[in-house]
Design a protein around this motif. Structure first.
Motif, PDB file in Angstrom:
ATOM      1  N   PHE A 205       0.525  -1.269  -0.228  1.00  0.00           N
ATOM      2  CA  PHE A 205      -0.157  -0.615   0.459  1.00  0.00           C
ATOM      3  C   PHE A 205       0.784   1.205  -0.323  1.00  0.00           C
ATOM      4  O   PHE A 205       0.664   2.337  -0.850  1.00  0.00           O
ATOM      5  N   ASP A 206       2.301   1.115   0.991  1.00  0.00           N
ATOM      6  CA  ASP A 206       2.669   2.753   1.218  1.00  0.00           C
ATOM      7  C   ASP A 206       3.133   2.836  -0.350  1.00  0.00           C
ATOM      8  O   ASP A 206       3.534   4.146  -1.194  1.00  0.00           O
ATOM      9  N   ARG A 207       3.872   1.156  -1.723  1.00  0.00           N
ATOM     10  CA  ARG A 207       4.691   1.637  -2.577  1.00  0.00           C
ATOM     11  C   ARG A 207       3.721   1.987  -3.780  1.00  0.00           C
ATOM     12  O   ARG A 207       4.124   3.033  -4.450  1.00  0.00           O
ATOM     13  N   VAL A 208       2.586   1.226  -3.765  1.00  0.00           N
ATOM     14  CA  VAL A 208       1.560   2.039  -4.754  1.00  0.00           C
ATOM     15  C   VAL A 208       1.779   3.333  -4.782  1.00  0.00           C
ATOM     16  O   VAL A 208       0.720   4.113  -5.561  1.00  0.00           O
ATOM     17  N   TYR A 209       0.495   3.658  -2.929  1.00  0.00           N
ATOM     18  CA  TYR A 209       0.803   5.322  -2.766  1.00  0.00           C
ATOM     19  C   TYR A 209       1.479   6.096  -3.215  1.00  0.00           C
ATOM     20  O   TYR A 209       1.368   7.454  -3.812  1.00  0.00           O
ATOM     21  N   ASP A 210       3.004   6.112  -3.267  1.00  0.00           N
ATOM     22  CA  ASP A 210       3.888   7.072  -3.520  1.00  0.00           C
ATOM     23  C   ASP A 210       3.612   7.109  -5.169  1.00  0.00           C
ATOM     24  O   ASP A 210       4.384   7.990  -5.458  1.00  0.00           O
ATOM     25  N   ILE A 211       3.140   5.736  -5.575  1.00  0.00           N
ATOM     26  CA  ILE A 211       3.163   6.089  -6.995  1.00  0.00           C
ATOM     27  C   ILE A 211       2.474   7.652  -7.649  1.00  0.00           C
ATOM     28  O   ILE A 211       3.324   7.895  -8.618  1.00  0.00           O
ATOM     29  N   LEU A 212       2.197   8.032  -7.269  1.00  0.00           N
ATOM     30  CA  LEU A 212       1.314   9.188  -7.223  1.00  0.00           C
ATOM     31  C   LEU A 212       2.024  10.283  -7.412  1.00  0.00           C
ATOM     32  O   LEU A 212       1.727  10.944  -7.639  1.00  0.00           O
ATOM     33  N   LYS A 213       3.423  10.209  -7.170  1.00  0.00           N
ATOM     34  CA  LYS A 213       4.402  11.121  -6.637  1.00  0.00           C
ATOM     35  C   LYS A 213       5.003  11.003  -7.619  1.00  0.00           C
ATOM     36  O   LYS A 213       5.734  12.441  -7.888  1.00  0.00           O
ATOM     37  N   GLN A 214       5.326  10.105  -8.109  1.00  0.00           N
ATOM     38  CA  GLN A 214       6.105   9.931  -9.461  1.00  0.00           C
ATOM     39  C   GLN A 214       5.695  10.442 -10.496  1.00  0.00           C
ATOM     40  O   GLN A 214       4.773  10.982 -10.944  1.00  0.00           O
ATOM     41  N   ASP A 215       6.601  11.011 -11.752  1.00  0.00           N
ATOM     42  CA  ASP A 215       5.683  11.781 -13.260  1.00  0.00           C
ATOM     43  C   ASP A 215       5.584   9.955 -13.803  1.00  0.00           C
ATOM     44  O   ASP A 215       6.574   9.374 -13.742  1.00  0.00           O
ATOM     45  N   ASN A 216       4.072  10.400 -13.870  1.00  0.00           N
ATOM     46  CA  ASN A 216       3.603   8.599 -15.031  1.00  0.00           C
ATOM     47  C   ASN A 216       3.030   9.243 -16.151  1.00  0.00           C
ATOM     48  O   ASN A 216       2.645   8.864 -17.039  1.00  0.00           O
ATOM     49  N   ILE A 305       6.461  -0.971 -17.880  1.00  0.00           N
ATOM     50  CA  ILE A 305       5.981   0.590 -17.341  1.00  0.00           C
ATOM     51  C   ILE A 305       4.071   0.386 -17.695  1.00  0.00           C
ATOM     52  O   ILE A 305       3.178   1.420 -18.094  1.00  0.00           O
ATOM     53  N   LEU A 306       3.829  -0.664 -17.041  1.00  0.00           N
ATOM     54  CA  LEU A 306       2.723  -0.737 -16.817  1.00  0.00           C
ATOM     55  C   LEU A 306       2.128  -0.498 -16.270  1.00  0.00           C
ATOM     56  O   LEU A 306       0.570   0.555 -15.552  1.00  0.00           O
ATOM     57  N   THR A 307       3.171   0.228 -14.492  1.00  0.00           N
ATOM     58  CA  THR A 307       2.125   0.783 -13.484  1.00  0.00           C
ATOM     59  C   THR A 307       1.960   2.184 -14.097  1.00  0.00           C
ATOM     60  O   THR A 307       0.802   2.439 -13.657  1.00  0.00           O
ATOM     61  N   LYS A 308       2.758   2.713 -14.993  1.00  0.00           N
ATOM     62  CA  LYS A 308       2.721   4.147 -15.753  1.00  0.00           C
ATOM     63  C   LYS A 308       1.327   4.370 -16.670  1.00  0.00           C
ATOM     64  O   LYS A 308       0.365   5.256 -16.735  1.00  0.00           O
ATOM     65  N   ILE A 309       1.411   3.085 -17.048  1.00  0.00           N
ATOM     66  CA  ILE A 309      -0.146   3.588 -18.597  1.00  0.00           C
ATOM     67  C   ILE A 309      -1.554   3.339 -17.632  1.00  0.00           C
ATOM     68  O   ILE A 309      -2.136   3.662 -17.817  1.00  0.00           O
ATOM     69  N   TYR A 310      -0.794   2.338 -16.395  1.00  0.00           N
ATOM     70  CA  TYR A 310      -2.419   2.585 -15.685  1.00  0.00           C
ATOM     71  C   TYR A 310      -3.102   3.471 -15.023  1.00  0.00           C
ATOM     72  O   TYR A 310      -4.194   3.808 -14.869  1.00  0.00           O
ATOM     73  N   SER A 311      -2.439   4.643 -15.097  1.00  0.00           N
ATOM     74  CA  SER A 311      -2.459   6.125 -14.555  1.00  0.00           C
ATOM     75  C   SER A 311      -3.856   6.761 -15.602  1.00  0.00           C
ATOM     76  O   SER A 311      -4.137   7.590 -15.662  1.00  0.00           O
TER      77      SER A 311
END
Length: 413
Positions: A205-216, A305-311
């Motif tokens: 949960f901490d890992r994926v929540y931090d995804i919102l802080k990166q450039d996607n 790159i899937l994590t960024k694609i989901y955005s």
């Protein structure tokens, strides 16, 4: 079972795997990669202070990742060793920049584990979720190495909690502390006399929540999407793709697009998938010098790159639930996206069970159910918004496990 019997079995299994590996590409990686492990570990000197993390595969590595990256920042004088059991984890993260050594965990023979533990002598051993190898745990216990389980999960069906499980129960004494995901795990450990346990939650949960802080941002996805309603199907297996392709070919309207990111990206499998789709389709590897906005389907034949694609998703389909096991639904959930997945192999994933109850996800088992769900989600913006908010809130409300574990570690080093 006794240690003698276990060692006979593990030796026989390793022999069989070596034979099968001659004909199986994945098992070949499993075997040949392990032959390099001790050479890679020679980078560790006897004077080094080591923190060692072991993850079965990629999903478990993601649970360790927030701990690793925090420790690398705060304890730069320590070397980080990361081991994997599975090729699907190692092959993707073998060049992970925050680790000093990344390798396969040697096979769990007495000889291997004596050599492995004596070589790295970690200050703390971190085992993720549920990797319980008897000879490894024996050596950690023998060398009095502080060992903790992070994001652990236990189930009543495991041998620890059966009348015949004394051999495996004894191995749990190697752990100084258990950080578990849920009350069930905590209560099960209490039932067999282990009180050095706390419900911390899941570090993912901490890992994926931090995804919102990166450039996607991904320019090619923006060009393809072109402000059009888009379904993104990630980590799909053939069982998932059969349902999705049926919808694309027979039900999809011209004002919706699809990005498919298959679990397996072997070129022949990708070409088979592309050939099965009757709508205009382009591969990621073909994207250069093309007008991507002219295509209705994009197949991502690369990894990472899937994590960024989901955005960019209006709706996410997460694969594996109709095949070997559900893949990571928390990544799309953190973006506030409604999620659909196959309704067979999800019961071992607490987040899936929780989000079904909260109605942030829907499950499907056949072509008709998938088509009905896709149509409903496309035509009902309020439904998408409600489900998406449910998923985003769920992720946010379950963060904090990393900090709990870090506080324990800081008191231990």
């Amino acid at each position: 079972m006794t240690g003698f019997i276990y060692n006979i079995i593990i030796s026989l299994v390793y022999g069989v795997i070596n034979i099968i590996a001659l004909f199986n590409k994945k098992l070949k990686l499993f075997v040949t990669g392990r032959k390099e492990s001790f050479d890679k570990l020679s980078a560790i000197n006897s004077s080094d202070k080591v923190l060692w993390f072991h993850a079965a595969s990629l999903g478990e590595f993601e649970q360790a990742r927030p701990i690793i990256e925090n420790l690398k920042k705060d304890y730069s004088n320590y070397k980080i060793v990361v081991t994997f059991f599975s090729p699907s984890g190692y092959e993707i993260r073998k060049n992970y920049p925050h680790a000093d050594v990344v390798c396969y965990l040697p096979f769990d023979t007495n000889r291997n584990m004596k050599k492995f533990v004596s070589l790295i002598k970690p200050e703390i051993a971190f085992i993720v979720k549920y990797e319980f190898w008897p000879n490894l745990l024996d050596q950690l216990h023998k060398h009095q190495i502080k060992t903790i389980l992070i994001s652990g999960i236990f189930r009543e069906k495991q041998s620890f909690f059966k009348w015949y499980g004394s051999y495996m129960r004894k191995k749990l004494y190697a752990f100084d502390y258990f950080f578990v995901q849920n009350d069930t795990s905590k209560n099960l450990l209490h039932s067999i006399g282990f009180n050095n346990v706390v419900k911390s939650g899941d570090t993912r949960f901490d890992r994926v929540y931090d995804i919102l802080k990166q450039d996607n941002k991904l320019d090619f996805v923006e060009e393809f999407k072109n402000n059009t309603y888009t379904v993104i199907a990630g980590s799909t297996w053939p069982e998932d793709e059969e349902l999705i392709v049926n919808y694309i070919n027979n039900h999809a309207s011209g004002d919706e697009k699809f990005i498919l990111a298959p679990h397996t990206i072997q070129s022949n499998k990708i070409q088979e998938l592309k050939s099965s789709i009757s709508k205009s389709t382009v591969l990621f590897s073909e994207k250069d010098n093309l007008e991507l906005k002219e295509f209705q389907v994009l197949i991502v034949d690369t990894i990472g790159i899937l994590t960024k694609i989901y955005s960019y998703a209006d709706v996410a389909y997460v694969g594996g639930g109709l095949a070997t096991g559900l893949h990571n639904i928390l990544e799309p959930a953190t973006y506030g996206i409604p999620i659909v997945f196959g309704g067979y192999k999800y019961h071992k994933f607490q987040e899936a069970i929780d989000l079904i109850k909260l109605k942030g996800v829907t499950i499907v088992t056949d072509k008709k159910e998938l088509s009905n769900n896709f149509v409903s989600l496309k035509t009902n913006e309020n439904l998408r918004s409600t489900m998406g908010k449910t998923n985003m809130d769920y992720v946010k409300n379950n963060t904090g496990a990393t900090q709990k574990i870090l506080e324990y570690i800081k008191n231990s080093l």
